[in-house]
Design a protein around this motif. Sequence first.
Motif, PDB file in Angstrom:
ATOM      1  N   TRP A  69      40.026  44.019  47.103  1.00 37.09           N
ATOM      2  CA  TRP A  69      39.050  43.331  47.944  1.00 37.09           C
ATOM      3  C   TRP A  69      39.011  43.942  49.341  1.00 37.09           C
ATOM      4  O   TRP A  69      37.942  44.195  49.898  1.00 37.09           O
ATOM      5  N   TYR A 105      44.005  34.230  47.773  1.00 36.13           N
ATOM      6  CA  TYR A 105      42.857  33.546  48.358  1.00 36.13           C
ATOM      7  C   TYR A 105      43.272  32.645  49.507  1.00 36.13           C
ATOM      8  O   TYR A 105      42.540  32.486  50.480  1.00 36.13           O
ATOM      9  N   ARG A 122      38.831  42.856  39.870  1.00 32.87           N
ATOM     10  CA  ARG A 122      39.679  41.673  40.007  1.00 32.87           C
ATOM     11  C   ARG A 122      39.719  40.874  38.705  1.00 32.87           C
ATOM     12  O   ARG A 122      40.769  40.348  38.335  1.00 32.87           O
ATOM     13  N   LEU A 175      31.971  44.434  45.880  1.00 32.17           N
ATOM     14  CA  LEU A 175      33.040  43.486  46.157  1.00 32.17           C
ATOM     15  C   LEU A 175      34.251  43.677  45.250  1.00 32.17           C
ATOM     16  O   LEU A 175      35.278  43.070  45.464  1.00 32.17           O
TER      17      LEU A 175
END
Length: 120
Positions: free
Chosen positions: A54, A107, A76, A71
């Motif tokens: 990321w 996250y 991912r 992205l």
Amino acid sequence: MLIVSFFRRFYTHFLRYFSFPLIGSLFFVILTQSSIAAGLFLGTAASTLMIFNWYYNLENAQDEEGGKVRLGIMTRFIIVFVTLFVWLRFPETFNIFAIAIGLLLGYVLIVFHAVRELTK
């Protein structure tokens, strides 16, 4: 030289925070053979790879002018699928809830980093 500065920024923003649960859970796994610690290590390692992907794509998006912004979502997804396949292969070794917590750490760090940057 450009690669070194990228890794230095990545380390400053994310990797130094990932190192504590990675090293701690690895030592705990070695000492106790705990499936929870093994799952946390596996999830945190996968989360580190996801955040690296990321962050790399974020850096590239900032460098490009009007180009397509990637992205790294598919990469991912692949990292998560491989992590879950490892759990499916060795369910007695890795705890799925600890893997999920490890995957979520990335996250949480993104939100932490964003709040820290906004409050500067």
